[in-house]
Write a protein that holds these residues in place. Structure first.
Motif, PDB file in Angstrom:
ATOM      1  N   PRO A  24       8.823   0.548  -0.195  1.00 40.22           N
ATOM      2  CA  PRO A  24       9.532   1.308  -1.227  1.00 40.22           C
ATOM      3  C   PRO A  24      11.004   0.889  -1.284  1.00 40.22           C
ATOM      4  CG  PRO A  24       8.356   2.754   0.313  1.00 40.22           C
ATOM      5  CD  PRO A  24       8.330   1.407   0.894  1.00 40.22           C
ATOM      6  N   VAL A  67       2.680   4.806   1.483  1.00 38.15           N
ATOM      7  CA  VAL A  67       3.545   5.155   2.617  1.00 38.15           C
ATOM      8  C   VAL A  67       2.705   5.720   3.773  1.00 38.15           C
ATOM      9  CG1 VAL A  67       5.310   6.803   3.366  1.00 38.15           C
ATOM     10  CG2 VAL A  67       5.646   5.501   1.276  1.00 38.15           C
ATOM     11  N   SER A  68       1.674   6.481   3.438  1.00 44.11           N
ATOM     12  CA  SER A  68       0.893   7.140   4.486  1.00 44.11           C
ATOM     13  C   SER A  68      -0.042   6.199   5.235  1.00 44.11           C
ATOM     14  CB  SER A  68       0.104   8.295   3.882  1.00 44.11           C
ATOM     15  OG  SER A  68      -0.658   7.828   2.812  1.00 44.11           O
ATOM     16  N   ASN A  69      -0.544   5.180   4.577  1.00 41.24           N
ATOM     17  CA  ASN A  69      -1.519   4.324   5.272  1.00 41.24           C
ATOM     18  C   ASN A  69      -1.421   2.846   4.893  1.00 41.24           C
ATOM     19  OD1 ASN A  69      -2.409   4.595   2.704  1.00 41.24           O
ATOM     20  ND2 ASN A  69      -4.457   5.305   3.206  1.00 41.24           N
ATOM     21  N   GLY A  70      -0.256   2.446   4.383  1.00 40.53           N
ATOM     22  CA  GLY A  70      -0.081   1.042   3.995  1.00 40.53           C
ATOM     23  C   GLY A  70       0.142   0.127   5.188  1.00 40.53           C
ATOM     24  N   HIS A 130       3.119   7.446  10.248  1.00 37.60           N
ATOM     25  CA  HIS A 130       3.003   6.568   9.074  1.00 37.60           C
ATOM     26  C   HIS A 130       3.699   5.243   9.377  1.00 37.60           C
ATOM     27  CE1 HIS A 130       2.459  10.317   6.340  1.00 37.60           C
ATOM     28  NE2 HIS A 130       1.331   9.954   6.922  1.00 37.60           N
ATOM     29  N   PRO A 131       3.308   4.192   8.686  1.00 33.98           N
ATOM     30  CA  PRO A 131       3.892   2.886   9.045  1.00 33.98           C
ATOM     31  C   PRO A 131       5.388   2.752   8.736  1.00 33.98           C
ATOM     32  CG  PRO A 131       2.490   2.690   7.110  1.00 33.98           C
ATOM     33  CD  PRO A 131       2.283   4.067   7.648  1.00 33.98           C
ATOM     34  N   VAL A 132       5.862   3.529   7.776  1.00 34.77           N
ATOM     35  CA  VAL A 132       7.287   3.419   7.401  1.00 34.77           C
ATOM     36  C   VAL A 132       7.905   4.804   7.303  1.00 34.77           C
ATOM     37  CG1 VAL A 132       7.069   1.250   6.138  1.00 34.77           C
ATOM     38  CG2 VAL A 132       6.682   3.378   4.928  1.00 34.77           C
ATOM     39  N   GLY A 190       0.815  -1.206   0.000  1.00 36.00           N
ATOM     40  CA  GLY A 190       0.000   0.000   0.000  1.00 36.00           C
ATOM     41  C   GLY A 190       0.845   1.251   0.000  1.00 36.00           C
ATOM     42  N   TRP A 233      14.186   2.731   3.295  1.00 33.71           N
ATOM     43  CA  TRP A 233      12.900   2.792   4.007  1.00 33.71           C
ATOM     44  C   TRP A 233      12.859   1.661   5.023  1.00 33.71           C
ATOM     45  CZ3 TRP A 233       8.990   6.401   3.429  1.00 33.71           C
ATOM     46  CH2 TRP A 233       9.106   7.270   2.350  1.00 33.71           C
TER      47      TRP A 233
END
Lengths: 247, 309
Positions: B217, A124-127, B179-181, A122, B238
């Motif tokens: 990414p 970067v912001s909500n994956g 954010h997750p990453v 998904g 990342w």
């Protein structure tokens, strides 16, 4: 290596050494894998050690419950079609201690022989961060090293009327059901809902006669593995994974 | 036995404190009001503790805590309003007086009300959650609690900082784990005599071996600059937000060691000086400008004149 052991015991395979020995009035659990060594003390008698494959999401650190399997080749599925394929997934080996009759199970150790890598599914912001695994596609169940790779029987169902181009599938560990006996096995499904979304989930292994027409190897009765995620007392955790960022 | 003889007819609970339109308020009423209120505070606390324990494994702290606070304060407000008639106050009258009282209170406690409202907005909008790593107004650390009036931050060096909610709500918030990453980068400098392609390959190999360096990414490694004394290679990776710092601190030293093991060195800043002896110095003749060069200069002069005019 998989199975039930009554201490004291020692087992070695493919560079893995697991043992439980008596030292004085206590037991010592030892595991070595390359340079990695684990030693734990066990207080209490008449315990049983269970070694079985677990969900491949515990090592090197449990940071996500999601497994992304990337297909080596993109697969095209016609609208309305239902097909079955075989994939591979990484295996992690879990060591549990239990009272007799598999009561009060406790995880002692988890380790793996396979390469580990994470990826993002998904945006970067909500994956969602996922454990990554690249798999070949098989039309029949492959023969694999059960300490390293397991077999996933995946039923693909395209509920839309368009062709679906599938290159990956994401699964949630909360619904995983692993079985083992000579091989490590999971049975999953993936429903294509539309051009960009799909839903994945797991199914219990059918036993005797429910898989007419399947290969003999797939009809055999395997033992159900104790899972790390299955031990947890969870509230409302979705067992399915909704793939909203394409497949 | 002396007390009844001195005060034979006095019942403390019936002692009238003040009269109201609905009858007098006795000391007993006041004690009843205090006891009910105290009991409800106690009960609400016990219930909150019980719920916190039972929800611990099922609901994350950032979701559970606001719900528990809402339950705690709303139950207290309900009990408080429903027991007001005991002390001769009519809740409906309070509603009527609320408008005027609100204005008075608003002016008197502008900051407190501002913090309270900001606290409510923080709980609903949720730009930060309990456990997040944030930077607010120059204070960086973990959010340990979001209260009605203030937000508590535990800084990385273990200090407790209390920030008024109004300040939190109106200032810029950087949520490090929003954010997750997240991405981090290094600039690796190598000598001009080293093979940059080999260095890039070695760095990519190292990144590939790190489980937490994400495949997607994808990481990028490339020559970014031909510097004064080095070829600069930029490395962008990342990683999951929970792991990026550990990976960042681990990988840089591994890159340095691996490059050195393969004969690629990180140069010190250097400048090459050429010193010539007097005997080698050639006399410099003053050359007269050639005819063509003069024309060029003339053109430039004319151009300037044109611009000035």
């Amino acid at each position: 290596m998989y199975g039930y052991y009554d201490p004291p015991f020692s087992v070695e395979q493919e560079g893995i050494s697991v043992s439980v020995e008596r030292t004085g009035d206590r037991w010592t659990y030892r595991r070595t894998l390359g340079r990695d060594e684990v030693e734990k003390l066990i207080l209490g008698d008449r315990k049983r050690i269970i070694i079985n494959p677990v969900e491949p999401l515990n090592t090197p650190k449990e940071i996500t419950p999601n497994l992304l399997i990337e297909f080596e080749k993109t697969l095209l599925l016609a609208g309305g079609e239902k097909k079955q394929i075989f994939l591979t997934f990484p295996v992690e080996i879990g060591v549990f201690i239990s009272e007799s009759e598999n009561k009060s199970l406790q995880l002692i150790d988890v380790f793996t022989l396979v390469r580990q890598k994470f990826t993002l599914y998904g945006e970067v912001s909500n994956g969602v961060v996922c454990k990554h695994w690249k798999s070949r596609l098989y039309s029949v169940s492959p023969s694999l090293n059960p300490l390293q790779e397991g077999i996933m029987e995946l039923t693909l169902r395209n509920t839309s009327s368009d062709w679906a181009s599938i290159s990956k599938a994401v699964f949630s560990a909360y619904g995983m059901k692993l079985y083992y006996d000579g091989d490590v096995f999971m049975k999953a499904r993936m429903d294509i809902l539309n051009r960009n979304t799909a839903e994945t989930g797991f199914e219990m292994q059918p036993i005797n006669g429910e898989m007419k027409g399947s290969l003999v190897k797939d009809r055999k009765i395997r033992k159900e593995a104790f899972g790390v995620y299955g031990l947890r007392k969870l509230g409302f955790v979705p067992l399915k994974f909704y793939m909203g960022w394409g497949f | 036995m002396i007390l009844p003889e001195i005060m034979p007819d006095i019942n403390f609970f019936e002692f009238v404190l003040y009269p109201t339109s609905k009858g007098p308020v006795t000391l007993g009423d006041l004690i009843k009001f205090i006891v009910i209120l105290s009991f409800s505070v106690l009960l609400s606390r016990v219930l909150t503790i019980y719920l916190r324990r039972s929800l611990k494994d099922r609901v994350s702290k950032d979701v559970g805590e606001p719900i528990l606070k809402l339950l705690y304060y709303s139950s207290l407000i309900v009990v408080f309003i429903s027991t007001l008639p005991l002390i001769g106050l009519d809740p409906s009258g309070l509603l009527l007086a609320g408008g005027v009282a609100g204005i008075v209170l608003g002016f008197a406690s502008q900051n407190i009300v501002g913090n309270l409202v900001s606290g409510c907005f923080l709980m609903f909008e949720r730009p930060i959650k309990i456990g997040d790593q944030v930077e607010i107004n120059g204070t960086a650390g973990y959010v340990t609690d979001i209260r009605i009036i203030s937000t508590l931050i535990r800084t990385y060096d273990g200090l407790l900082v209390r920030l008024p909610n109004q300040q939190v709500f109106t200032t810029n918030i950087t949520n490090i784990v929003g954010h997750p990453v997240r991405r981090f980068e290094y600039t690796v400098r190598i000598r001009y005599s080293d093979d940059a392609s080999a260095a890039i390959w070695l760095i990519k190999e190292l990144i590939d071996k790190e489980p937490f360096a994400l495949l997607n990414p994808s990481p990028s490694v490339f020559v970014t600059e031909l510097g004064e004394s080095s070829v600069n290679i930029i490395v962008r990776i990342w990683a999951p937000v929970s792991e990026w710092f550990g990976l960042k601190t681990k990988l840089l030293w591994n890159i340095k060691k691996t490059l050195e093991e393969n004969g690629i060195e990180i140069p010190f800043p250097q400048r090459v000086l050429h010193i010539k002896k007097d005997s080698e110095r050639k006399p410099q003749a003053i050359e007269e400008p050639k005819e063509k060069q003069f024309e060029e200069n003339e053109y430039v002069l004319n151009f300037e004149e044109r611009v000035l005019n």
